[in-house]
Scaffold this motif. Structure first.
Motif, short mmCIF file in Angstrom:
data_model
loop_
_atom_site.label_atom_id
_atom_site.label_comp_id
_atom_site.label_asym_id
_atom_site.label_seq_id
_atom_site.Cartn_x
_atom_site.Cartn_y
_atom_site.Cartn_z
N TYR A 1 0.82 -1.22 0.00
CA TYR A 1 0.00 0.00 0.00
C TYR A 1 0.84 1.26 0.00
O TYR A 1 0.30 2.37 0.02
N ALA A 2 2.16 1.12 0.00
CA ALA A 2 3.05 2.28 0.14
C ALA A 2 3.66 2.65 -1.21
O ALA A 2 4.27 1.81 -1.89
N PHE A 3 3.52 3.90 -1.60
CA PHE A 3 4.06 4.36 -2.87
C PHE A 3 5.59 4.32 -2.83
O PHE A 3 6.23 4.77 -1.88
N GLY A 4 6.19 3.76 -3.88
CA GLY A 4 7.64 3.73 -4.00
C GLY A 4 8.31 2.56 -3.30
O GLY A 4 9.54 2.43 -3.39
N GLU A 5 7.56 1.70 -2.61
CA GLU A 5 8.16 0.56 -1.92
C GLU A 5 8.45 -0.56 -2.92
O GLU A 5 7.68 -0.79 -3.85
N ASP A 6 9.57 -1.26 -2.71
CA ASP A 6 9.90 -2.44 -3.51
C ASP A 6 9.17 -3.63 -2.90
O ASP A 6 9.45 -4.03 -1.77
N THR A 7 8.22 -4.20 -3.64
CA THR A 7 7.40 -5.29 -3.11
C THR A 7 7.82 -6.65 -3.63
O THR A 7 7.12 -7.64 -3.43
N GLY A 8 8.96 -6.71 -4.29
CA GLY A 8 9.39 -7.98 -4.89
C GLY A 8 9.49 -9.11 -3.90
O GLY A 8 9.17 -10.27 -4.21
N ALA A 9 9.91 -8.81 -2.68
CA ALA A 9 10.13 -9.86 -1.68
C ALA A 9 8.83 -10.47 -1.17
O ALA A 9 8.84 -11.61 -0.68
N VAL A 10 7.72 -9.75 -1.29
CA VAL A 10 6.46 -10.26 -0.74
C VAL A 10 5.49 -10.75 -1.82
O VAL A 10 4.42 -11.25 -1.50
N MET A 11 5.89 -10.60 -3.07
CA MET A 11 5.01 -10.99 -4.17
C MET A 11 5.29 -12.42 -4.64
O MET A 11 6.45 -12.82 -4.74
N PRO A 12 4.24 -13.19 -4.92
CA PRO A 12 4.46 -14.50 -5.55
C PRO A 12 5.17 -14.34 -6.88
O PRO A 12 5.07 -13.30 -7.54
N LYS A 13 5.89 -15.37 -7.28
CA LYS A 13 6.59 -15.37 -8.56
C LYS A 13 5.92 -16.37 -9.50
O LYS A 13 5.49 -17.45 -9.07
N ALA A 14 5.85 -16.00 -10.76
CA ALA A 14 5.29 -16.90 -11.76
C ALA A 14 6.26 -18.04 -12.04
O ALA A 14 7.48 -17.84 -12.08
N ILE A 15 5.72 -19.23 -12.21
CA ILE A 15 6.51 -20.40 -12.58
C ILE A 15 6.27 -20.66 -14.07
O ILE A 15 5.14 -20.89 -14.50
N LEU A 16 7.33 -20.56 -14.85
CA LEU A 16 7.20 -20.77 -16.29
C LEU A 16 6.88 -22.23 -16.56
O LEU A 16 7.63 -23.13 -16.15
N SER A 17 5.76 -22.48 -17.21
CA SER A 17 5.29 -23.85 -17.41
C SER A 17 4.88 -24.06 -18.86
O SER A 17 4.38 -23.15 -19.52
N GLU A 18 5.10 -25.28 -19.32
CA GLU A 18 4.64 -25.68 -20.64
C GLU A 18 3.66 -26.84 -20.47
O GLU A 18 3.83 -27.69 -19.61
N TYR A 19 2.64 -26.88 -21.32
CA TYR A 19 1.64 -27.93 -21.26
C TYR A 19 1.44 -28.52 -22.65
O TYR A 19 1.53 -27.82 -23.65
N GLU A 20 1.16 -29.79 -22.67
CA GLU A 20 0.82 -30.44 -23.93
C GLU A 20 -0.69 -30.40 -24.06
O GLU A 20 -1.40 -31.07 -23.29
N PRO A 21 -1.23 -29.60 -24.96
CA PRO A 21 -2.68 -29.44 -25.04
C PRO A 21 -3.40 -30.78 -25.21
O PRO A 21 -2.93 -31.69 -25.90
#
Length: 271
Positions: free
Chosen positions: A17-37
């Protein structure tokens, strides 16, 4: 927004909620995934069939026949005891209340409460790790097990708002990337969010970029998990334009005309 898997659930933190704060440490990270349709199949549901709406977590959380490590997850729905119960009561399709990644409404944690039903999404494609730790593959395998018993699967999806709430809400995804595009604002008031949903913001489903995200999300679940249909929370927002609701809106038309989606079961919640 296009993440299909994340490494942890979304949780509140003062930095969000704070302007200018680095939120990288508290944010989930995307996992790069591939799927066979999967090979696309017609939806497994006949008009007039019995749809059983269920909350994935509570449905199996205390079930003594389900292994403890599976209870409360999507995988638990494929357990023989659960399948036998659904068959016994004549279920033709299960409608899973939201299983995509969500965050608690910000007033809940200070009260020691949490959102148990998931109607406050951040990701439209990413499955919440608390309910589906195995990601899309877990969902796909469970759908296959239900299909083998003649039971279709419908996902309850929320496209009408995001868990980023009102103008004082957190910066999690769409708001940080392109607030003006992703959400509805009064003409000439970019700092104000239209609140047609009662949740603090309203997704601009008629914008071409947002429309594509919605259509891509639906196709992802059909092609990679074999989903038979969808129930849309506060569905009229999908057809809302600057001039009000339009039943012939480009977004609704895209759902009906897309070659992957045109025959899916579509259930609209009025609002």
């Amino acid at each position: 927004p296009y993440a299909t898997q994340i490494d942890r659930p979304f949780r509140h933190d003062p930095s969000l909620y704070a302007f200018g704060e680095d939120t990288g440490a508290v944010m989930p990270k995307a996992i790069l995934s591939e799927y066979e349709p999967l090979k696309r199949q017609p939806p497994l549901f006949a008009e007039g069939g019995l749809i059983y709406e269920l909350s994935v977590k509570s449905f199996t959380r205390l079930h003594p026949q389900v292994p403890e490590e599976l209870r409360g997850t999507v995988a638990a729905l494929a357990h023989p005891a659960i399948l036998a119960h659904l068959k016994k009561i004549g279920v033709d399709a299960v409608e899973l209340m939201p299983i995509t990644a969500w965050i608690d409404e910000r007033h809940l944690p200070p009260l020691g409460l949490s959102n148990a039903w998931g109607y406050n999404p951040v990701g439209f494609m990413a499955l919440d790790p608390r309910l589906c730790p195995g990601g899309v593959r877990e969902l796909r395998d469970t759908v296959a097990a239900l299909h083998a018993q003649g039971i279709g699967v419908i996902l309850d999806l929320v496209f009408n708002h995001t868990g980023e709430s009102d103008i004082d809400g957190s910066i999690l995804s769409l708001r940080g990337l392109d607030n003006l595009t992703a959400f509805r604002h009064p003409p000439g008031e970019p700092g104000v969010l239209i609140n047609d949903t009662g949740t603090g913001n309203t997704v601009a489903c008629d914008h071409p970029y947002v429309r594509q995200l919605i259509i891509d999300s639906l196709k992802h679940f059909v092609l990679n998990a074999g989903i038979d249909g969808f129930r849309f929370d506060l569905a009229p927002v999908l057809g809302r334009t600057a001039d009000g609701f339009d039943m012939a809106s480009a977004t609704l038309e895209a759902m009906h005309s897309d070659p992957v989606l045109h025959d899916r079961v579509l259930i609209a919640e009025p609002w």
